[in-house]
Structures are given as structure tokens and as C-alpha cells.
Enzyme design. Sequence first.
Site, short mmCIF file in Angstrom:
data_model
loop_
_atom_site.label_atom_id
_atom_site.label_comp_id
_atom_site.label_asym_id
_atom_site.label_seq_id
_atom_site.Cartn_x
_atom_site.Cartn_y
_atom_site.Cartn_z
N HIS A 47 0.99 -1.20 0.06
CA HIS A 47 0.02 0.04 -0.41
C HIS A 47 0.93 1.08 0.03
O HIS A 47 1.37 1.51 1.01
CB HIS A 47 -0.87 -0.55 0.96
N HIS A 89 -1.23 11.24 -1.84
CA HIS A 89 -2.25 10.91 -1.05
C HIS A 89 -2.95 11.70 -0.45
O HIS A 89 -4.63 12.15 -0.89
CB HIS A 89 -1.84 9.84 -0.07
#
Length: 298
Positions: A47, A89
Site C-alpha cells: 500500500h 495521497h
Amino acid sequence: MYTRAAATTVAALMGAGALVLPTTSAAAGTPAASSAAKPGAPLVVAHRGASAYAPENTFAAIDKARDMGFTWVENDVQRTKDGELVIMHDATLKRTTNVEQVFPDRAPWKVADFTAAEIAKLDAGSWFSPKYAGQRVPTLKQYMQRVSRNKQSLVFEFKKPELYPGIEKQGLRVLRQTGWLDKQHVKKKLVIQSFSADSVKTVHELRPDVKTGFLGTPAVADLPRYAKFSDQINATHTSISADYVKAIHALKGPHKKRLEIFTWTINDAPNAVRAARFGVDGIITNTPDVVRKAVRKG
């Protein structure tokens, strides 16, 4: 001066976006299979790279995943003020760079308020550890080149696409320019997803051959509607059950193959084993080594 507390980092990683990938069976015989512990085990995906061990969404993180033996990595894509796609992100640069020190008068430090050249000046590693001082925020083009060099596969997430009209078409253009929309990549090495159903639909309309995924936990009654444009339905591990996984697997996606589910973000052995027993197709994790070991034991 701008090192974040470890607890803050872990919390941000645990609560962040998911991703989607081809099934483990589809990956058999491909490099991706090295991320699976055994036949039928969930595929283990790093991730934002191996983000428990290196600063997320940087070259260091995907290189770390490569060195640990994980082929599949995930990223997040946003757009700068001057139209460059970058790997980030959060909608702001505050958490994972030294933007507050370099540009103290530019609060709230939104990605969309900075040019690519300004973002290129930022340190994206020291917040995580002094060891990673000097890591930069990659552009999408730079990132794709690194993933190719590492012989990795990519889960490409359009993050907050509602902030960036037309980002789907632009992202696909960069993927095409870097060789990622040829038959080999589309078939085995690329998935595009978003928390926005409209964004996923747009990608599917622009490139119906590309695997897509909707990130969330739709009601079982709504799954057939999502299956028209999504090959995967991916949900946080706290929201799923064996029955929910079964309901997903009972449907076929737009490519007439079984609908899939990857669950996120699992960083411990007990929850990895729990999800594997539900029959999920993949597990998204910041600690891929921990999850790999757990699903091996089963």
C-alpha cells in the site's frame, strides 16, 4: 523540525485509500504470483509502496517493496496548479513534506495550489525518518518509469477526482505515453480505481479494456449496478463478512469475469487470516511481510 509523530503516520496509513487488482488465479504464472503465499491465498499488495518501512508514495517505498519481493504496488494521483500529475495521497502537502518550512505563507498547502516545480523542491522523506531525507514527490511520469524499471505492477488510484476535472483522460494519456496501455500491461499489470463511482465510470468509458475498481462497500442489493463498470468492489476489512465476499463473487464484472474483492488496510496477522478465510482475492497492507507470513500459515 518537521518530523511527524509515529502514531500520526500509522493512523494516516491505516485510514487511507484502498486498491484493486486482478485475482490471484489470474496472476498465476505472472510476476504478481510472487506476492501470494500459496495457491488460492490472497494476493498481498504493498500500500503506497512498503509504507510501514519507507515514506509513502516515494521511490524509496516502491523500491523497498521490490526488495521485499512484492510485485504489486499502489499509488495515489493528484494534480498540481500547472497541470502536472503527481504522486500524493493527501489533498495537502503538509503531512508528508516540509512544505510548511519551505513555503510558510502558503497555508493550507493544497497540492492544487502549487506548481510542479515548487513541489519538486520539497523533502518528502524526512517526515518519516532522517534516513530518507531528500526523497521527492514523484511526478506520475517519473513514477511510471520507476515502476517499469522495478518490473512491478501498478494499482493506480485517482485521488479526489472531483477536485481535478478531466484527470481521468489526462492520467490515461500519461499511461499511454509511458507504455502502460499496451496489451501486456492492460491485461496483467494495471488496474485503475477510485472512491468516486463517476470517475470509475469515466475510465471504463474511455478505455473499456482497462480493469477498474470501485472503492467502498455498496449494499449487496446495489452490487449489480456497480458490476456494470467495475471489475472489483473493494472494502475496508472492518466492513466485510464471508457472506459479503460470497455476494461479490456471485456476480460478473464488465469483462464477464467473476467480480473480485480486495480488502484494506490490514497490517496485522489476525485480521489477515480472518480476511483470507472470508475468501478475499487480495489484501492491501503497509506491512506486506507481516501479511504474507500470516496467510502462509493460514
